[in-house]
Design a protein around this motif. Structure first.
Motif, PDB file in Angstrom:
ATOM      1  N   ALA A   1       0.838  -1.203   0.000  1.00 38.04           N
ATOM      2  CA  ALA A   1       0.000   0.000   0.000  1.00 38.04           C
ATOM      3  C   ALA A   1       0.870   1.249   0.000  1.00 38.04           C
ATOM      4  O   ALA A   1       1.849   1.338   0.739  1.00 38.04           O
ATOM      5  N   GLY A   2       0.517   2.195  -0.856  1.00 40.28           N
ATOM      6  CA  GLY A   2       1.207   3.479  -0.887  1.00 40.28           C
ATOM      7  C   GLY A   2       2.534   3.477  -1.619  1.00 40.28           C
ATOM      8  O   GLY A   2       3.288   4.446  -1.519  1.00 40.28           O
ATOM      9  N   MET A   3       2.840   2.457  -2.382  1.00 42.23           N
ATOM     10  CA  MET A   3       4.107   2.394  -3.105  1.00 42.23           C
ATOM     11  C   MET A   3       4.020   3.276  -4.344  1.00 42.23           C
ATOM     12  O   MET A   3       3.242   3.009  -5.253  1.00 42.23           O
ATOM     13  N   GLY A   4       4.803   4.359  -4.378  1.00 33.81           N
ATOM     14  CA  GLY A   4       4.798   5.284  -5.503  1.00 33.81           C
ATOM     15  C   GLY A   4       4.779   6.713  -5.002  1.00 33.81           C
ATOM     16  O   GLY A   4       4.942   6.983  -3.820  1.00 33.81           O
ATOM     17  N   THR A   5       4.563   7.638  -5.902  1.00 34.40           N
ATOM     18  CA  THR A   5       4.492   9.059  -5.563  1.00 34.40           C
ATOM     19  C   THR A   5       3.025   9.443  -5.430  1.00 34.40           C
ATOM     20  O   THR A   5       2.248   9.288  -6.373  1.00 34.40           O
ATOM     21  N   THR A   6       2.649   9.922  -4.269  1.00 39.28           N
ATOM     22  CA  THR A   6       1.249  10.136  -3.896  1.00 39.28           C
ATOM     23  C   THR A   6       0.431  10.842  -4.968  1.00 39.28           C
ATOM     24  O   THR A   6      -0.657  10.389  -5.317  1.00 39.28           O
ATOM     25  N   GLU A   7       0.935  11.923  -5.515  1.00 38.12           N
ATOM     26  CA  GLU A   7       0.152  12.715  -6.461  1.00 38.12           C
ATOM     27  C   GLU A   7      -0.188  11.967  -7.749  1.00 38.12           C
ATOM     28  O   GLU A   7      -1.096  12.364  -8.469  1.00 38.12           O
ATOM     29  N   TYR A   8       0.538  10.906  -8.063  1.00 41.18           N
ATOM     30  CA  TYR A   8       0.356  10.196  -9.327  1.00 41.18           C
ATOM     31  C   TYR A   8      -0.062   8.732  -9.137  1.00 41.18           C
ATOM     32  O   TYR A   8      -0.143   7.984 -10.089  1.00 41.18           O
ATOM     33  N   MET A   9      -0.340   8.327  -7.906  1.00 41.40           N
ATOM     34  CA  MET A   9      -0.695   6.935  -7.623  1.00 41.40           C
ATOM     35  C   MET A   9      -2.137   6.626  -8.003  1.00 41.40           C
ATOM     36  O   MET A   9      -3.044   7.395  -7.707  1.00 41.40           O
ATOM     37  N   ALA A  10      -2.315   5.468  -8.609  1.00 46.21           N
ATOM     38  CA  ALA A  10      -3.654   4.961  -8.903  1.00 46.21           C
ATOM     39  C   ALA A  10      -4.297   4.475  -7.599  1.00 46.21           C
ATOM     40  O   ALA A  10      -3.597   4.129  -6.644  1.00 46.21           O
TER      41      ALA A  10
END
Length: 125
Positions: free
Chosen positions: A73-82
């Motif tokens: 959960a939450g892996m990635g950059t928040t503004e661009y996460m699906a």
């Protein structure tokens, strides 16, 4: 990712003394394009991970790429996460389509699609 498997990131650089050599640059772009076509979902599409040159875009930073399936959960950059990345659900090619849509929105409007607060949670705006 299966237990016992290794994650790797391949980075290829063009030496500064070869920057003026069109053939070297073109080969690097072709190899980068091939790598991204063979790769699993990138999972961190954002403006700073895309380099455009000579009418072609190349993805950088493959450190979060993984085979389709559940992700933390939450892996990635928040503004661009699906949404599936936020929840830690199954990720696949459509996950990157969401991220790419966010990048295109930013390019078209100059605004982040989902501005993050200081605590990494989405805000409206």
């Amino acid at each position: 990712m299966e237990p016992g498997t290794r994650r790797s990131c391949i980075v290829k650089l063009l030496r500064p003394d070869r920057l003026h050599k069109t053939q070297s640059r073109d080969r690097l772009i072709r190899e980068g394009t091939l790598l991204t076509q063979l790769c699993h979902p990138h999972l961190d599409l954002k403006p700073s991970n895309i380099v455009a040159q000579a009418g072609k875009a190349t993805l950088l930073d493959l450190s979060l790429a993984q085979a389709p399936g559940p992700c933390p959960a939450g892996m990635g950059t928040t503004e661009y996460m699906a949404p599936e990345q936020v929840a830690g659900d199954r990720v696949d090619t459509p996950t990157d389509v969401w991220g790419l849509a966010g990048v295109l929105y930013r390019a078209a409007t100059g605004r982040r699609p989902f501005p993050a607060s200081e605590h990494g949670r989405w805000t409206t705006g």
